[in-house]
Design a protein around this motif. Sequence first.
Motif, PDB file in Angstrom:
ATOM      1  N   GLY A   1       0.670  -1.246  -0.168  1.00  0.00           N
ATOM      2  CA  GLY A   1      -0.036   0.019   0.138  1.00  0.00           C
ATOM      3  C   GLY A   1       0.761   1.368   0.068  1.00  0.00           C
ATOM      4  O   GLY A   1       0.318   2.325  -0.019  1.00  0.00           O
ATOM      5  N   ASN A   2       2.046   1.075   0.129  1.00  0.00           N
ATOM      6  CA  ASN A   2       2.972   2.377   0.035  1.00  0.00           C
ATOM      7  C   ASN A   2       3.667   2.716  -1.256  1.00  0.00           C
ATOM      8  O   ASN A   2       4.376   1.876  -1.849  1.00  0.00           O
ATOM      9  CB  ASN A   2       4.113   2.319   0.928  1.00  0.00           C
ATOM     10  CG  ASN A   2       4.850   3.492   1.259  1.00  0.00           C
ATOM     11  OD1 ASN A   2       4.778   4.523   0.574  1.00  0.00           O
ATOM     12  ND2 ASN A   2       5.644   3.529   2.479  1.00  0.00           N
ATOM     13  N   VAL A   3       3.254   3.702  -2.006  1.00  0.00           N
ATOM     14  CA  VAL A   3       3.495   4.050  -3.453  1.00  0.00           C
ATOM     15  C   VAL A   3       4.885   4.259  -3.515  1.00  0.00           C
ATOM     16  O   VAL A   3       5.670   3.892  -4.338  1.00  0.00           O
ATOM     17  CB  VAL A   3       2.648   5.372  -3.902  1.00  0.00           C
ATOM     18  CG1 VAL A   3       3.373   5.603  -5.116  1.00  0.00           C
ATOM     19  CG2 VAL A   3       1.280   4.939  -4.008  1.00  0.00           C
ATOM     20  N   ASP A   4       5.507   4.680  -2.326  1.00  0.00           N
ATOM     21  CA  ASP A   4       6.844   5.147  -2.360  1.00  0.00           C
ATOM     22  C   ASP A   4       7.783   3.933  -2.187  1.00  0.00           C
ATOM     23  O   ASP A   4       9.120   3.992  -2.465  1.00  0.00           O
ATOM     24  CB  ASP A   4       7.393   6.068  -1.178  1.00  0.00           C
ATOM     25  CG  ASP A   4       6.558   7.378  -1.272  1.00  0.00           C
ATOM     26  OD1 ASP A   4       6.352   7.804  -2.395  1.00  0.00           O
ATOM     27  OD2 ASP A   4       6.502   8.082  -0.206  1.00  0.00           O
ATOM     28  N   LEU A   5       7.227   2.673  -2.031  1.00  0.00           N
ATOM     29  CA  LEU A   5       8.217   1.522  -1.869  1.00  0.00           C
ATOM     30  C   LEU A   5       8.123   0.578  -2.882  1.00  0.00           C
ATOM     31  O   LEU A   5       8.752  -0.533  -3.062  1.00  0.00           O
ATOM     32  CB  LEU A   5       7.649   0.751  -0.619  1.00  0.00           C
ATOM     33  CG  LEU A   5       7.966   1.154   0.818  1.00  0.00           C
ATOM     34  CD1 LEU A   5       7.569   0.374   1.789  1.00  0.00           C
ATOM     35  CD2 LEU A   5       9.507   1.129   0.794  1.00  0.00           C
ATOM     36  N   ILE A   6       7.140   0.970  -4.097  1.00  0.00           N
ATOM     37  CA  ILE A   6       6.999   0.101  -5.417  1.00  0.00           C
ATOM     38  C   ILE A   6       8.422  -0.005  -5.956  1.00  0.00           C
ATOM     39  O   ILE A   6       8.869  -1.240  -6.225  1.00  0.00           O
ATOM     40  CB  ILE A   6       6.427   0.737  -6.183  1.00  0.00           C
ATOM     41  CG1 ILE A   6       4.601   0.463  -5.696  1.00  0.00           C
ATOM     42  CG2 ILE A   6       6.063  -0.021  -7.729  1.00  0.00           C
ATOM     43  CD1 ILE A   6       3.679   1.419  -6.612  1.00  0.00           C
ATOM     44  N   ILE A   7       8.960   1.194  -6.384  1.00  0.00           N
ATOM     45  CA  ILE A   7      10.142   1.083  -7.081  1.00  0.00           C
ATOM     46  C   ILE A   7      11.422   0.139  -6.175  1.00  0.00           C
ATOM     47  O   ILE A   7      12.184  -0.687  -6.531  1.00  0.00           O
ATOM     48  CB  ILE A   7      10.783   2.425  -7.601  1.00  0.00           C
ATOM     49  CG1 ILE A   7       9.646   2.972  -8.513  1.00  0.00           C
ATOM     50  CG2 ILE A   7      12.087   2.178  -8.243  1.00  0.00           C
ATOM     51  CD1 ILE A   7       9.717   2.336  -9.596  1.00  0.00           C
ATOM     52  N   PRO A   8      11.851   0.786  -5.037  1.00  0.00           N
ATOM     53  CA  PRO A   8      12.453   0.188  -4.181  1.00  0.00           C
ATOM     54  C   PRO A   8      12.267  -1.582  -4.108  1.00  0.00           C
ATOM     55  O   PRO A   8      13.211  -2.532  -4.292  1.00  0.00           O
ATOM     56  CB  PRO A   8      12.598   0.658  -2.837  1.00  0.00           C
ATOM     57  CG  PRO A   8      12.048   2.028  -3.075  1.00  0.00           C
ATOM     58  CD  PRO A   8      11.136   1.946  -4.240  1.00  0.00           C
ATOM     59  N   SER A   9      11.177  -1.582  -3.941  1.00  0.00           N
ATOM     60  CA  SER A   9      10.735  -3.301  -3.917  1.00  0.00           C
ATOM     61  C   SER A   9      11.064  -4.094  -5.080  1.00  0.00           C
ATOM     62  O   SER A   9      11.424  -5.195  -4.987  1.00  0.00           O
ATOM     63  CB  SER A   9       9.317  -3.301  -3.452  1.00  0.00           C
ATOM     64  OG  SER A   9       9.082  -2.846  -2.198  1.00  0.00           O
ATOM     65  N   TYR A  10      10.650  -3.427  -6.112  1.00  0.00           N
ATOM     66  CA  TYR A  10      10.829  -4.012  -7.519  1.00  0.00           C
ATOM     67  C   TYR A  10      12.236  -4.332  -7.690  1.00  0.00           C
ATOM     68  O   TYR A  10      12.892  -5.329  -8.244  1.00  0.00           O
ATOM     69  CB  TYR A  10      10.426  -3.035  -8.598  1.00  0.00           C
ATOM     70  CG  TYR A  10      10.776  -3.463  -9.879  1.00  0.00           C
ATOM     71  CD1 TYR A  10      10.082  -4.752 -10.532  1.00  0.00           C
ATOM     72  CD2 TYR A  10      11.509  -2.570 -10.837  1.00  0.00           C
ATOM     73  CE1 TYR A  10      10.667  -5.079 -11.870  1.00  0.00           C
ATOM     74  CE2 TYR A  10      11.962  -3.090 -12.088  1.00  0.00           C
ATOM     75  CZ  TYR A  10      11.587  -4.421 -12.690  1.00  0.00           C
ATOM     76  OH  TYR A  10      11.931  -4.752 -13.758  1.00  0.00           O
ATOM     77  N   ILE A  11      13.238  -3.217  -7.617  1.00  0.00           N
ATOM     78  CA  ILE A  11      14.744  -3.222  -7.835  1.00  0.00           C
ATOM     79  C   ILE A  11      15.302  -4.254  -6.876  1.00  0.00           C
ATOM     80  O   ILE A  11      16.086  -5.306  -7.438  1.00  0.00           O
ATOM     81  CB  ILE A  11      15.352  -1.923  -7.352  1.00  0.00           C
ATOM     82  CG1 ILE A  11      14.593  -0.765  -8.111  1.00  0.00           C
ATOM     83  CG2 ILE A  11      16.918  -2.077  -7.252  1.00  0.00           C
ATOM     84  CD1 ILE A  11      15.132  -0.957  -9.910  1.00  0.00           C
ATOM     85  N   ASN A  12      14.739  -4.528  -5.711  1.00  0.00           N
ATOM     86  CA  ASN A  12      15.427  -5.426  -4.766  1.00  0.00           C
ATOM     87  C   ASN A  12      14.897  -6.825  -5.036  1.00  0.00           C
ATOM     88  O   ASN A  12      15.655  -7.701  -4.746  1.00  0.00           O
ATOM     89  CB  ASN A  12      15.274  -5.247  -3.350  1.00  0.00           C
ATOM     90  CG  ASN A  12      15.963  -4.155  -2.775  1.00  0.00           C
ATOM     91  OD1 ASN A  12      17.125  -4.035  -2.855  1.00  0.00           O
ATOM     92  ND2 ASN A  12      15.398  -3.051  -2.040  1.00  0.00           N
ATOM     93  N   ALA A  13      13.850  -7.066  -5.728  1.00  0.00           N
ATOM     94  CA  ALA A  13      13.325  -8.300  -6.141  1.00  0.00           C
ATOM     95  C   ALA A  13      13.856  -8.808  -7.437  1.00  0.00           C
ATOM     96  O   ALA A  13      14.161 -10.063  -7.729  1.00  0.00           O
ATOM     97  CB  ALA A  13      11.701  -8.169  -6.348  1.00  0.00           C
TER      98      ALA A  13
END
Length: 537
Positions: free
Chosen positions: A323-335
């Motif tokens: 639910g945190n828009v600001d974590l979409i890109i960091p989560s994707y990069i780390n995945a």
Amino acid sequence: MNLAVLAVILVIYVAIISYLTYLGSRQTRSAEDYTVAGRQMSGWIMALSYASTFISTSAIVGFGGAAGMFGFTLLWLSFFNIFLGIFVAFIFLGEPIRRMTKNLGATTLATMLGERYQSKFITWFIGLMIFLLMPPYTGVVLIGGARFIEESLHISFQVALVVLAVIIALYVGWGGLKGVMYADAFMCGMMLLGMVILLFKTYAVVGGVVAGHQALTNMASLVPEALKKGGDLGWTAMPQWGSPIWWTVISTIVMGVGIGVLAQPQLILRFLTVPTKQALNRAVLTGGICIFFFTGTAFMVGPLTNVYFHDTVGKIAIAAAKGNVDLIIPSYINAVMPPAYIYLFMVTLLSACITTVNGLIHVQSVAFSRDLLATWNIKANPLTLSRIGVLVGAVAAVVMAFILPVSIIARATAFWFGICAAGILPALLGAIFWRRVTKAAAVWSVALGYGVSIFGFVFLHASEAVPFGICKAIFGRPTLLPDPWTFVDPLFYSIVISAAALIFITLFTKPLPREHVNRCFAGLGKTQEVTPEKVVA
């Protein structure tokens, strides 16, 4: 993640930007060196510094995350960034601003406008607005960098935030604008490398351009119900015309930031650092390429994260990011990325964060020392006052980063850009293109632009009015007016009011002295004299 390898990379990275900052500090001997880099910077360094200051973690993390929620519509913002933020700004605004500030002996945007209109009010008022209202934007840029460090190193967000702020404050206070711009140029190269790799890797992960976009189109039914009701038609389609989502994406994100870039003090300051018009013209291609890969990559990768997360974990991006828009890109990069790239992208985001916050805190320090204290005749060493301003600006940014809510990066950025556009842009365009414009008109334009814009955010625009709670406390209702005003960005009406005030008050008030106007425009186009015009009523 191999912390030993990461430590070596960060030590080398810090050593390089420390050395570049040291070079700048060696060449910083006067207040003009500190504020405008001695006006002798090369065009390509200016372009790299401009692009890296322009594009921050708010664009990569915040707006990339917003694109993950709203889709490819945000690519319109990339178009505006390149066309207005680079082409129009460099070709049509850069030289008049550069020349006029030199004619008037000004080293800041607020000082230039104050001298142009012979108004101390304009200088200190714009300086005050910068000093008071820029910290929330600075804070969200820090949030973007700290969030990625938090995700990657699994350390406390608070610790990451404070460390970033301390590093940035030391660099700005030490090297001045020369040191900032040398470091910006290096970090811009790191950002460009990181974003190019991210773009190509993402399309490889989703099966290519055609397959990836088709897969995203086929996922339209998975758009959250709340967004569907608001007018969202899918990640590859424009929102329904006139819907709440359309107003949010187009008026606030695309137009608010796309137009607001023309009135950003930290970017305009870069125009003052080059010696000639030719240097500005040569910077267009470099700046355009950088902005394309910075914003274009973020706004293409953001939507495509939905394809990746749906295929791997069965969720769309916003759900995968809890639910945190600001974590979409960091989560994707780390995945999706191997550790080697995560190291590189950490340097990319650190560069994006540091370059932008460097520019913002530098502008705040100059607003503090030159636009406020100097205008109020407070006598002290300008460099000392500027460094005090750095400390105050850094502390304010950290405080804002601690208290701002989640998913705030894109909204806070649009807030700052929109306020700058309404309060500064009409008066700025009048200053450099209209010899007849008057002091009274400029004063009212600036005051109304800021005033109406702030009023709109506090009492009309739901995204800010509801969290602020001021309207609710005073009037017992969350906003003063119903839909669609709750979704229309205040920029739309505040900039119209500001421009109208500039035009109509000019027609009914006395022009500035002929000699002063001719001095302002010396070297700009034809050197025709300004003759007194008949004052109506």
